[in-house]
Scaffold this motif. Structure first.
Motif, PDB file in Angstrom:
ATOM      1  N   ILE A  93      -9.279   3.910  -2.512  1.00 51.87           N
ATOM      2  CA  ILE A  93      -8.826   3.149  -1.351  1.00 51.87           C
ATOM      3  C   ILE A  93      -9.202   3.821  -0.034  1.00 51.87           C
ATOM      4  N   GLU A 125     -11.461  -1.354  -0.975  1.00 53.55           N
ATOM      5  CA  GLU A 125     -12.029  -0.442  -1.954  1.00 53.55           C
ATOM      6  C   GLU A 125     -13.061   0.439  -1.282  1.00 53.55           C
ATOM      7  N   ARG A 150      -8.626   3.238   4.293  1.00 57.18           N
ATOM      8  CA  ARG A 150      -8.018   2.498   5.405  1.00 57.18           C
ATOM      9  C   ARG A 150      -8.881   2.779   6.624  1.00 57.18           C
ATOM     10  N   GLU A 154      -2.624   4.145  -2.964  1.00 57.03           N
ATOM     11  CA  GLU A 154      -2.695   3.078  -3.951  1.00 57.03           C
ATOM     12  C   GLU A 154      -2.615   1.778  -3.191  1.00 57.03           C
ATOM     13  N   HIS A 155      -3.394   0.839  -3.617  1.00 59.14           N
ATOM     14  CA  HIS A 155      -3.286  -0.477  -3.006  1.00 59.14           C
ATOM     15  C   HIS A 155      -3.259  -1.521  -4.100  1.00 59.14           C
ATOM     16  N   THR A 158       0.855  -1.175   0.000  1.00 58.61           N
ATOM     17  CA  THR A 158       0.000   0.000   0.000  1.00 58.61           C
ATOM     18  C   THR A 158       0.891   1.224   0.000  1.00 58.61           C
ATOM     19  N   GLY A 166      -8.667  -6.625  -0.945  1.00 61.46           N
ATOM     20  CA  GLY A 166      -8.638  -5.927   0.330  1.00 61.46           C
ATOM     21  C   GLY A 166      -7.902  -6.770   1.344  1.00 61.46           C
ATOM     22  N   ILE A 218      -7.840  -2.473   4.755  1.00 62.14           N
ATOM     23  CA  ILE A 218      -7.527  -1.693   3.562  1.00 62.14           C
ATOM     24  C   ILE A 218      -8.416  -2.260   2.470  1.00 62.14           C
ATOM     25  N   VAL A 245      -5.911  -1.656  -7.787  1.00 63.26           N
ATOM     26  CA  VAL A 245      -7.077  -0.904  -7.347  1.00 63.26           C
ATOM     27  C   VAL A 245      -6.832   0.571  -7.651  1.00 63.26           C
TER      28      VAL A 245
END
Lengths: 104, 104, 104
Positions: free
Chosen positions: C59, C13, C61, C42-43, B33, C89, C11, C54
């Motif tokens: 994203i 969407e 958290r 960004e993940h 991440t 995720g 973490i 993704v």
């Protein structure tokens, strides 16, 4: 070679940032990270059963790494006592491992 | 069923992002991440007693979870050796627990 | 006086935010923090060897602190089962220490 250290994380209202940073420095933190939620963070806390929704624009997350676990605990206790009886916010400790403890 | 895993967290100047991501992938991280401070993050470090204030716009925080503790330690050591002697930044390990370790 | 607690970090969407928050509340979380990556996060995850990137704007958290470790594990298991078989995720647990456990 890894060394045990303690991370202090504070989630608080933005208006407390300067005071929290001063408390961290006074407590011996050599470095810290401030992330401003800036409209992208939300923190919800409930104090005494009445939900308090902190404005999405006002949240900061501050982290400091302390090589000394005692120093980290003293900082967390200080913050809890001085700020989080009055203001919504959270302070917690996490066990971590670092390299080069002389930098923390 | 929870499984122990190790999280590698890196706080660094943005210019290092691509190199750090390559080091993570080379070290076996299957996912990571990246959070860009983008004007909302500040990171202060002091290296050898001279305060270095990293520009608030240039900070990234990268996290990767490794099912293998050895792999996490190798990545952290690699990053510390290759980048953080020269650039300000921090790398640390956190013990966590995950489900489905085959994904990490 | 510090007390052991468990932090649940998710973490995911952005489209899952409301459902995740409901699952946290149903699981007993009294408070939680949502940070929206909002174009700054960004993940990347890889599920079954096919890389899934993704969108950087989607994203979130979410973190919640539970005084009860059992409650934290139940929430994590619930989220993994109900969401992360279908959606990319991550959910993980971290051991932390808090003051005033009655708030969590």
């Amino acid at each position: 070679m890894f060394h045990a250290a303690t991370k202090v994380t504070i989630i608080a209202e933005r208006l407390l940032q300067d005071k929290i940073v001063k408390a961290l420095e006074a407590g011996g933190a050599k470095g810290y990270t401030v992330v401003d939620g800036g409209g992208k963070g939300e923190h919800f806390t409930r104090i005494e059963d009445s939900a308090s929704v902190v404005n999405a624009f006002s949240i900061i997350r501050i982290e400091a790494i302390l090589a000394s676990d005692d120093a980290a605990r003293a900082i967390a206790t200080d913050l809890e006592t001085n700020f989080f009886n009055q203001y919504s916010g959270v302070v917690y400790l996490s066990p971590i491992e670092i390299l080069r403890p002389e930098r923390f």
